[in-house]
Design an enzyme around this catalytic site. Structure first.
Site, PDB file in Angstrom:
ATOM      1  N   LYS A 165     -59.434 -44.071-136.378  1.00  0.00           N
ATOM      2  CA  LYS A 165     -60.189 -44.393-136.940  1.00  0.00           C
ATOM      3  C   LYS A 165     -61.052 -44.957-136.241  1.00  0.00           C
ATOM      4  O   LYS A 165     -61.480 -46.484-136.847  1.00  0.00           O
ATOM      5  CB  LYS A 165     -61.033 -43.672-138.534  1.00  0.00           C
ATOM      6  CG  LYS A 165     -59.399 -43.144-139.119  1.00  0.00           C
ATOM      7  CD  LYS A 165     -59.574 -41.711-138.607  1.00  0.00           C
ATOM      8  CE  LYS A 165     -58.810 -40.605-138.828  1.00  0.00           C
ATOM      9  NZ  LYS A 165     -58.261 -39.238-138.461  1.00  0.00           N
ATOM     10  N   ASP A 194     -59.858 -41.443-132.971  1.00  0.00           N
ATOM     11  CA  ASP A 194     -61.542 -40.955-133.838  1.00  0.00           C
ATOM     12  C   ASP A 194     -62.576 -40.918-134.575  1.00  0.00           C
ATOM     13  O   ASP A 194     -62.358 -42.562-135.337  1.00  0.00           O
ATOM     14  CB  ASP A 194     -60.653 -40.258-135.393  1.00  0.00           C
ATOM     15  CG  ASP A 194     -60.488 -38.294-135.590  1.00  0.00           C
ATOM     16  OD1 ASP A 194     -61.943 -38.242-135.476  1.00  0.00           O
ATOM     17  OD2 ASP A 194     -60.397 -38.293-137.142  1.00  0.00           O
ATOM     18  N   GLU A 219     -62.226 -38.845-130.063  1.00  0.00           N
ATOM     19  CA  GLU A 219     -62.607 -37.556-130.881  1.00  0.00           C
ATOM     20  C   GLU A 219     -63.387 -37.191-131.727  1.00  0.00           C
ATOM     21  O   GLU A 219     -63.767 -38.189-132.144  1.00  0.00           O
ATOM     22  CB  GLU A 219     -60.982 -37.289-131.614  1.00  0.00           C
ATOM     23  CG  GLU A 219     -61.092 -35.751-133.068  1.00  0.00           C
ATOM     24  CD  GLU A 219     -60.024 -35.619-133.278  1.00  0.00           C
ATOM     25  OE1 GLU A 219     -58.944 -35.067-133.001  1.00  0.00           O
ATOM     26  OE2 GLU A 219     -59.542 -36.121-134.808  1.00  0.00           O
ATOM     27  N   ASP A 242     -63.026 -31.456-133.109  1.00  0.00           N
ATOM     28  CA  ASP A 242     -62.380 -30.920-134.092  1.00  0.00           C
ATOM     29  C   ASP A 242     -63.705 -30.643-135.454  1.00  0.00           C
ATOM     30  O   ASP A 242     -63.166 -29.224-135.485  1.00  0.00           O
ATOM     31  CB  ASP A 242     -60.938 -32.118-134.682  1.00  0.00           C
ATOM     32  CG  ASP A 242     -61.228 -33.352-135.412  1.00  0.00           C
ATOM     33  OD1 ASP A 242     -62.654 -33.929-135.340  1.00  0.00           O
ATOM     34  OD2 ASP A 242     -60.790 -34.331-136.307  1.00  0.00           O
ATOM     35  N   LYS A 266     -58.094 -27.433-137.179  1.00  0.00           N
ATOM     36  CA  LYS A 266     -57.908 -28.081-139.221  1.00  0.00           C
ATOM     37  C   LYS A 266     -57.774 -26.728-139.045  1.00  0.00           C
ATOM     38  O   LYS A 266     -58.915 -26.419-139.155  1.00  0.00           O
ATOM     39  CB  LYS A 266     -59.220 -28.991-139.130  1.00  0.00           C
ATOM     40  CG  LYS A 266     -59.024 -30.436-137.998  1.00  0.00           C
ATOM     41  CD  LYS A 266     -60.589 -30.777-138.896  1.00  0.00           C
ATOM     42  CE  LYS A 266     -59.858 -32.408-139.676  1.00  0.00           C
ATOM     43  NZ  LYS A 266     -59.593 -32.951-138.730  1.00  0.00           N
TER      44      LYS A 266
HETATM   45 MG    MG Z   1     -60.823 -36.274-136.222  1.00  0.00          MG
END
Ligand code: MG
Length: 370
Positions: A165, A194, A219, A242, A266
């Site tokens: 992240k 991400d 992402e 996503d 997801k």
């Molecule tokens: Mg993600």
């Protein structure tokens, strides 16, 4: 076969470690999980789980799942749960939108269909690949060394894929994080960066261009598909979407307009396997790879994702996720596939192949019956 009873359970799933997204923007310590048990006029029972990743991540929350099921219950009782798309239409008619409330119902119906057909869900989705799927770790944002320590901890468990992240307003710090992790990335290892929508267009352009030499995938760099389409024009790094991949119309737009190179599906976000498999097919028709994951949850949610992942050919699948490894409790001891040496592998057990220990779920918070 008819649905005769729907029981709903609520369970808090504590995380082993507090979790920070995007430079401390969002913090989680516990997930609010909903489990659903669908009984039929046959012996067959189906189970589903819906667990949002906290209340502040995307527009979904635990109480909303339970309220949505209450609203839909009378339209579900009496339906044949094996007729997956009739159940889907009934839910979409009686409660437009609210996809995250529909996913656990959809999963329980796939579980029943699999048990009735004596096939695992991955086979019902088209046919199971013979190899397992790499599980990606989820690496909380922080100082570069802290993030590397988390990756090393997962490496010791066999993980070869990591979702790190990033995405603070300090672009220099993000560049430092990425350079640090890339300098220690091993051959064959995947690190997905991400951003969880955190960057403005300007910040995305600065960071992604500064580290373009690595060719790493980012992402959800910004909030909307319009933002990401613009970022696509000014950067060369591959992009995964996503959080903005919600409907089949989003999927076809992303594919047609070339907005992303990877779909991160997801299952709770998109409304379950029935809708997700159509996105899978759009992706594969357009040379787009896939990352399949639960939004969060127990072994049950992970296994749902692993079934869809194992219906995807190796050249298209990037990874799935093992959220269960981040929790302090296991609601289905001894049941379902676990992450072994960094991979989750579905076997031939019919249906979902995860049955929770009901004594661990407590009494149902609601029961609907005909
Ligand atoms: Mg993600």
């Amino acid at each position: 076969m008819k649905i005769t009873r729907i029981s709903v359970f609520q369970k808090n799933l504590p995380l082993k470690d507090p979790y920070w997204l995007s430079g401390g923007r969002l913090k989680f310590e516990v997930l609010d999980a909903t489990f659903i048990k669908i009984e039929t006029d046959s012996e067959i029972v189906g189970w589903g789980e819906g667990t949002p990743w906290g209340h502040t991540y995307v527009p979904a929350h635990g109480p909303g799942i339970r309220a949505g099921i209450e609203t839909m219950a009378s339209s579900l009782l009496g339906l044949d749960p094996r007729k997956i798309e009739l159940v889907e239409r009934a839910m979409d008619t009686c409660l437009p939108g609210h996809l995250y409330a529909k996913q656990p119902v959809d999963l329980a119906c796939w579980d029943i269909l699999g048990k009735a057909a004596e096939l695992p869900i991955a086979d019902l989705l088209g046919g199971m690949r013979n190899s397992g799927t790499p599980a990606a770790s989820s690496v909380s944002s922080g100082e570069p060394e802290y993030m590397m320590d988390i990756i090393n901890r997962y490496r010791s468990m066999g993980y070869v894929a990591h979702s790190a992240k990033v995405g603070g307003s300090d672009t220099d710090k993000d560049i430092e994080r990425i350079r640090h992790l890339e300098s220690q990335r091993r051959d064959g290892e995947i690190i997905l960066y991400d951003v969880n929508r955190a960057w403005t267009r300007r910040e995305a352009s600065i960071v992604m261009n500064a580290v373009a030499e690595f060719g790493v995938t980012f992402e959800q760099p910004s909030e909307t598909l319009d933002d990401i389409a613009q970022i696509r024009r000014v950067t060369t790094s591959p992009i995964s979407v996503d959080e903005s991949l919600v409907t089949l119309q989003d999927a076809t737009r992303i594919a047609r307009d070339g907005i992303a190179d990877v779909f991160g599906i997801k299952l709770n976000r998109v409304g379950g396997l029935t809708k997700a498999r159509r996105m899978r097919d759009v992706a594969m028709a357009h040379g787009i790879q896939l990352f399949i994951m639960a939004t969060g949850g127990s072994v049950m949610a992970d296994t749902e994702a692993a079934h869809l992942a194992q219906s995807i050919p190796e050249e298209f699948i990037r990874a799935c996720w093992s959220c269960q490894d981040m929790l302090t409790i296991d609601i289905a001891p001894g049941s379902g596939p676990r992450c072994v040496d960094g991979f989750i592998t579905i076997d031939d057990t019919p249906g979902l192949a995860v049955t929770p220990d009901e004594s661990l779920l407590g009494d149902p918070v609601a029961v609907y019956q005909s």
